[in-house]
Design an enzyme around this catalytic site. Structure first.
Site, PDB file in Angstrom:
ATOM      1  N   ASP A  30       0.846  -1.187   0.000  1.00 43.02           N
ATOM      2  CA  ASP A  30       0.000   0.000   0.000  1.00 43.02           C
ATOM      3  C   ASP A  30       0.885   1.241   0.000  1.00 43.02           C
ATOM      4  O   ASP A  30       2.070   1.180   0.307  1.00 43.02           O
ATOM      5  CB  ASP A  30      -0.876   0.026   1.261  1.00 43.02           C
ATOM      6  CG  ASP A  30      -2.014  -0.982   1.173  1.00 43.02           C
ATOM      7  OD1 ASP A  30      -2.158  -1.602   0.115  1.00 43.02           O
ATOM      8  OD2 ASP A  30      -2.738  -1.127   2.165  1.00 43.02           O
TER       9      ASP A  30
ATOM     10  N   MET B 116     -11.467   6.543   7.885  1.00 38.01           N
ATOM     11  CA  MET B 116     -11.597   7.273   6.615  1.00 38.01           C
ATOM     12  C   MET B 116     -12.559   8.440   6.750  1.00 38.01           C
ATOM     13  O   MET B 116     -13.358   8.725   5.863  1.00 38.01           O
ATOM     14  CB  MET B 116     -12.113   6.341   5.507  1.00 38.01           C
ATOM     15  CG  MET B 116     -11.219   5.151   5.310  1.00 38.01           C
ATOM     16  SD  MET B 116     -11.834   4.139   3.973  1.00 38.01           S
ATOM     17  CE  MET B 116     -11.708   2.519   4.667  1.00 38.01           C
TER      18      MET B 116
ATOM     19  N   ASP C  78      -4.658  -3.795   9.641  1.00 38.26           N
ATOM     20  CA  ASP C  78      -4.960  -5.221   9.575  1.00 38.26           C
ATOM     21  C   ASP C  78      -5.602  -5.510   8.220  1.00 38.26           C
ATOM     22  O   ASP C  78      -6.436  -4.728   7.750  1.00 38.26           O
ATOM     23  CB  ASP C  78      -5.941  -5.591  10.699  1.00 38.26           C
ATOM     24  CG  ASP C  78      -6.280  -7.061  10.657  1.00 38.26           C
ATOM     25  OD1 ASP C  78      -5.522  -7.858  11.242  1.00 38.26           O
ATOM     26  OD2 ASP C  78      -7.281  -7.431  10.002  1.00 38.26           O
TER      27      ASP C  78
ATOM     28  N   LYS D  90      -3.393   3.267  -2.978  1.00 35.01           N
ATOM     29  CA  LYS D  90      -4.511   4.121  -3.372  1.00 35.01           C
ATOM     30  C   LYS D  90      -4.435   5.371  -2.518  1.00 35.01           C
ATOM     31  O   LYS D  90      -4.272   5.278  -1.313  1.00 35.01           O
ATOM     32  CB  LYS D  90      -5.834   3.428  -3.081  1.00 35.01           C
ATOM     33  CG  LYS D  90      -6.088   2.266  -3.981  1.00 35.01           C
ATOM     34  CD  LYS D  90      -7.422   1.665  -3.628  1.00 35.01           C
ATOM     35  CE  LYS D  90      -7.314   0.157  -3.726  1.00 35.01           C
ATOM     36  NZ  LYS D  90      -8.405  -0.577  -3.235  1.00 35.01           N
TER      37      LYS D  90
END
Ligand code: SAH
Length: 514
Positions: free
Chosen positions: A282, A421, A337, A304
């Site tokens: 990531d 988020m 996780d 992303k």
């Protein structure tokens, strides 16, 4: 890096942890090395040692041990040097130094107790383009002698570039304790089998796997215990077994890397990362972690950016399957996780459907990690008996995927909410919770870049946290905590380690190699 307060034992300097500093630096900052470490073959090469005392004698003995032809230049000789001369192990130019002595010597050591002479030697060597070491004077040396741990043919050389010899020496002592005395025998033994292995396992990856298993299992234990026949027998049968089964199939490891602080990776995740052929990672994965991958591992950033463009999940899945099918061991390194808002389960499902083997290694999810570092317990007797993790990702009218959280149900829960988020949705989320009945006085906090050195915490209430965050200039990634436990942040707050170097480093342990 080292605390300045008083003498401490080695154990205190190197408590259980990681030996991360050297590999990280050499991988990330290779271009910043003060010196290039090299191992020089000296058999039959002539070397000059200027000086006749104990220091010179130590250098002479090292050079002789490496097979060099040594000339000593000094009007006087220590008893030891005299004995070496008598035994015809060295040549001696018994006079004051002059530049002609540099001659064709490959290496020159200035080891007199007279600084002026040492500097004259260094200058003469420089003129003649010879490498010169001035003992205990790195500034005048064109090469320096590292501290060494000798398990020949395996040799570990350590240098602090003359800046912290005590640190280098302590590291050497650690390695001396950690590295089994017969490690050299293990290297020799492996060397004897090298050609056979190459012939039997032509595939480089298969060979590497074989050696990794051999060095970490009973084979190396047998060699280290001196049971060479047993080791040979075990190696032969292991080789037969390996050749019988086609071991070229790959495997995927979905590894949770934790919320940011690289030291929050699990030991199992760390181990697998070090062995992976491919690392799909990531965007937010710490570079320090990526440095633990093998140098020849293929690193692919499939990150992303929050809500923005990035590699699509379908592409990530396809990459994963492709590499595993090609026989690679793929470490899919994911933030937090893998199974908490990480789409790790979708990757696992794709692997399962394709019949490919995988393992899932949990990581510390952001809610846990950031809570711990920000002083926000997720539950606390008397304040919250439960916690809910929820993603606020879909909480806006422009959301295109995912379903809107059930804000009424969430507001009705009196316990801790951790909303992932939530960065750009803070105002919407807090307004929803208040509108559905959660008291606007409920303590709330936003943790930004939790567990990282740049971690920030903004506290307030459900009523004003969005406003306060906007004023403070909200960054990402960010988590919203809502609930009475948030009020403990002040009392339970602590200072996370500011930099990797201030953290515990690894105590190398004898069992690690056996
Ligand atoms: N699988 C991850 C979550 C991925 S979703 C986990 O278990 O933690 C990404 C969201 O996690 C970010 O938008 C943010 O809300 C949260 N997050 C991840 N790391 C964070 C950090 N260091 N500080 C604050 N929030 C973080």
């Amino acid at each position: 890096m080292l605390a300045s307060d008083g003498p401490r034992s080695n154990d205190h300097f190197f408590p259980a942890g990681r030996f991360d500093i050297v590999p990280i630096q050499s991988l990330i900052a290779a271009s910043l090395m003060d010196q290039l470490p090299i191992f020089v073959t000296l058999q039959g090469q002539s070397c000059l040692v200027v000086g006749g005392g104990d220091v010179a004698e130590r250098k002479v003995r090292q050079l002789l041990a490496a097979g060099a032809a040594v000339t000593v230049n000094s009007p006087q000789l220590s008893a030891g040097l005299q004995a070496l001369l008598d035994a015809q192990q060295i040549a001696v130019a018994r006079r004051a130094f002059d530049a002609s002595l540099i001659d064709t010597h490959l290496l020159v050591y200035a080891a007199t107790s007279d600084r002026a002479v040492n500097h004259a030697v260094a200058a003469a060597a420089a003129t003649a383009l010879r490498l010169c070491n001035v003992v205990d004077d790195p500034a005048h040396s064109s090469f320096i002698s590292p501290s060494i741990v000798d398990r020949s043919p395996l040799i570990v050389a350590i240098s602090s570039g003359g800046r912290a010899p005590v640190l280098a020496r302590m590291l050497r002592q650690q390695l001396e304790r950690w590295l089994p005395l017969r490690l050299g025998a293990l290297a020799d033994w492996a060397g004897q089998w090298r050609d056979t292995l190459k012939a039997r396992l032509p595939d480089v990856a298969a060979r590497r796997r074989f050696w990794e298993q051999a060095f970490s299992g009973t084979l190396s234990a047998q060699v280290l215990a001196g049971r060479m026949q047993a080791a040979d027998d075990s190696l032969r049968s292991a080789l037969d077994a390996q050749a019988d089964t086609d071991r070229t199939h790959g495997e995927a490891w979905l590894v949770g890397a934790g919320p940011g602080d690289p030291e929050l990776l699990s030991l199992r995740g760390f181990h697998l990362l070090q062995h992976a052929d491919v690392v799909l990672h990531d965007r937010l994965i710490a570079p320090e972690l990526l440095a633990f991958a093998r140098r020849d591992a293929e690193l692919i950033d499939v990150g992303k950016t929050g809500g923005g463009p990035g590699t699509s999940q379908a592409t990530i899945n396809a990459l994963l399957l492709d590499r595993v099918r090609a026989g690679k061991r793929v470490c899919r390194l994911k933030g937090g996780d893998p199974y908490v808002f990480g789409r790790g389960s979708e990757e696992a499902a794709a692997l399962a459907e394709a019949g490919l083997p995988f393992q899932v290694i949990p990581g510390i999810t952001a809610a846990n990690g950031c809570g711990a570092y920000a002083g926000i317990p997720l539950t606390h007797r008397g304040l919250a008996q439960a916690v809910t993790f929820v993603t606020g990702h879909a909480a806006s009218d422009d959301s295109t995927n995912g379903t809107e959280p059930d804000w009424a149900a969430l507001a009705a829960l009196g316990h801790t909410l951790v909303i992932y988020m939530s960065g750009r949705k803070l105002a919407v989320i807090t307004a929803e919770l208040i509108a559905r009945g959660r008291s606007d006085n409920t303590p709330a906090a936003v943790v930004i870049a939790g567990t990282l050195p740049e971690q920030r915490i903004i506290t307030g209430t459900l009523a004003d946290i969005a406003q306060r965050s906007a004023e403070a200039g909200l960054g990402s990634p960010a988590l919203l905590y809502v609930g009475e436990v948030v009020a403990l942040a002040g009392a339970l707050g602590w200072q996370p380690p500011a930099e990797a170097a201030s953290r515990p480093s690894l105590e190398l342990r004898p069992g690690d190699l056996q």
